[in-house]
Design a protein around this motif. Structure first.
Motif, short mmCIF file in Angstrom:
data_model
loop_
_atom_site.label_atom_id
_atom_site.label_comp_id
_atom_site.label_asym_id
_atom_site.label_seq_id
_atom_site.Cartn_x
_atom_site.Cartn_y
_atom_site.Cartn_z
N LYS A 241 -8.82 45.23 52.88
CA LYS A 241 -7.83 45.54 51.85
C LYS A 241 -8.58 46.31 50.76
O LYS A 241 -9.63 45.87 50.29
N THR A 242 -8.06 47.46 50.38
CA THR A 242 -8.77 48.31 49.43
C THR A 242 -7.84 48.83 48.34
O THR A 242 -6.62 48.87 48.50
N SER A 243 -8.47 49.23 47.26
CA SER A 243 -7.78 49.98 46.21
C SER A 243 -8.71 51.09 45.78
O SER A 243 -9.79 50.83 45.23
N MET A 244 -8.33 52.32 46.05
CA MET A 244 -9.16 53.44 45.61
C MET A 244 -9.12 53.57 44.09
O MET A 244 -10.02 54.15 43.49
N LYS A 245 -8.10 52.99 43.49
CA LYS A 245 -7.97 53.05 42.03
C LYS A 245 -8.94 52.10 41.34
O LYS A 245 -9.65 52.47 40.40
N THR A 246 -9.00 50.84 41.81
CA THR A 246 -9.87 49.85 41.18
C THR A 246 -11.25 49.77 41.83
O THR A 246 -12.18 49.22 41.25
N GLY A 247 -11.36 50.31 43.06
CA GLY A 247 -12.63 50.25 43.77
C GLY A 247 -12.80 49.00 44.62
O GLY A 247 -13.88 48.77 45.18
N GLU A 248 -11.74 48.19 44.76
CA GLU A 248 -11.83 46.97 45.55
C GLU A 248 -12.29 47.28 46.98
O GLU A 248 -11.69 48.09 47.68
N ASN A 249 -13.36 46.62 47.39
CA ASN A 249 -13.94 46.72 48.74
C ASN A 249 -14.43 48.12 49.11
O ASN A 249 -14.76 48.36 50.28
#
Length: 315
Positions: free
Chosen positions: A160-168
């Motif tokens: 699970k990723t978020s390019m906005k927050t940088g998660e993972n």
């Protein structure tokens, strides 16, 4: 020597090919830009394909960001997914309305890879920062990603990723670099012979490690392959053909100028040979000064010229 050919002398060996696929607005180009800059930035919808080069860890990648519209899924997706070491499938996890189409396109791409050469599949369920984002377990079941375990030639991972927050984000890069290095080593080939010929079969350049002239069986196998391919490819362009004979594989491509032939050992990676011959044809097609041809070919094939016999058919 003109400026174009001088530039080609500086051509660097291609990096590890990584293909990014997914439906429009999934975050593919944003992922690529974050790799290059380390930061989030808004991007425009990719029309066709964008190619970027990036250093990740100790590895150099050629990243093919493929447009997600239906036209591109039917054309360039089919070409580039076959040539990639790894596929990165990016999904908008906050839009379940597109899940059925995304699932269909994902499995079409996986089937194109076949069941022979090892490759990577990285699945990014993006936009996890949004409240509407669907949880990973639900997505895995909805897309039947668990069936990837049945493909013995595939290594895969989900995030699970978020390019906005940088998660993972860092975790995805760590997984990519550790696994692509392993596959790249396995896909290394040792070209036995390369020949560039005109459309009538007259050799322009031959780089030979096989002593074809000294081994009648090798020469007979090679000539049989060329004759067979020539009949199949006559009048057709952009076509690749493969044939195995004894301990060797023969790969031949033709365009509207040249015939490109490559021989590798039968236990070596056919997809890597295909990728290399595609790169060679791309670089040679518009070449105006054949005096630089030897250097370009040996660099692209990543070979030591001292181990090969070079024959030129041009003046």
């Amino acid at each position: 020597m003109n400026a174009k050919d001088n530039k080609r002398l500086k051509f660097e060996k291609k990096g590890i090919p990584l293909v990014i696929i997914g439906l429009p607005q999934a975050g593919k180009s944003t992922f690529v830009q974050r790799i290059k800059t380390g930061e989030f930035s808004s991007t425009k919808t990719t029309m066709g394909m964008q190619v970027e080069n990036a250093i990740i860890g100790d590895a150099r990648f050629d990243i093919f960001d493929l447009g997600g519209h239906e036209t591109y899924r039917k054309t360039i997706w089919q070409t580039y997914t076959k040539l990639a070491y790894g596929l990165v499938f990016i999904l908008d996890s906050a839009d379940p309305n597109i899940f059925d189409i995304a699932k269909e396109e994902f499995w079409k791409s996986i089937e194109l890879k076949g069941n022979h050469d090892e490759f990577l599949i990285l699945i990014l369920c993006n936009k996890s920062d949004l409240d509407e984002s669907v949880d990973l377990e639900t997505i895995i079941n909805r897309f039947e990603f668990y069936k990837l375990a049945e493909k013995e030639n595939a290594s895969f991972q989900f995030f699970k990723t978020s390019m906005k927050t940088g998660e993972n984000f860092d975790a995805t890069l760590n997984w990519l670099t550790s696994n692509t290095a392993r596959i790249a080593q396995r896909r290394t080939i040792d070209p036995q012979m390369f020949m560039l010929a005109d459309l009538e079969g007259f050799p322009i350049l031959e780089i030979d490690k096989m002593d074809l002239d000294e081994d009648p069986s090798l020469m007979a196998g090679f000539m049989s392959a060329i004759e067979s391919f020539s009949k199949q490819l006559f009048g057709r362009t952009g076509i690749l053909q493969f044939m195995q004979s004894g301990d060797y594989k023969y790969i031949v491509k033709t365009d509207d100028k040249f015939i490109y032939s490559l021989i590798i050992k039968s236990n070596e990676c056919q997809e890597e040979a295909r990728r290399i011959i595609e790169i060679v044809s791309e670089q040679v097609y518009d070449l105006e000064n054949f005096a630089v041809l030897e250097g370009i070919i040996t660099q692209l094939l990543n070979i030591d010229p001292s181990l090969y016999v070079l024959r030129k058919g041009f003046t």
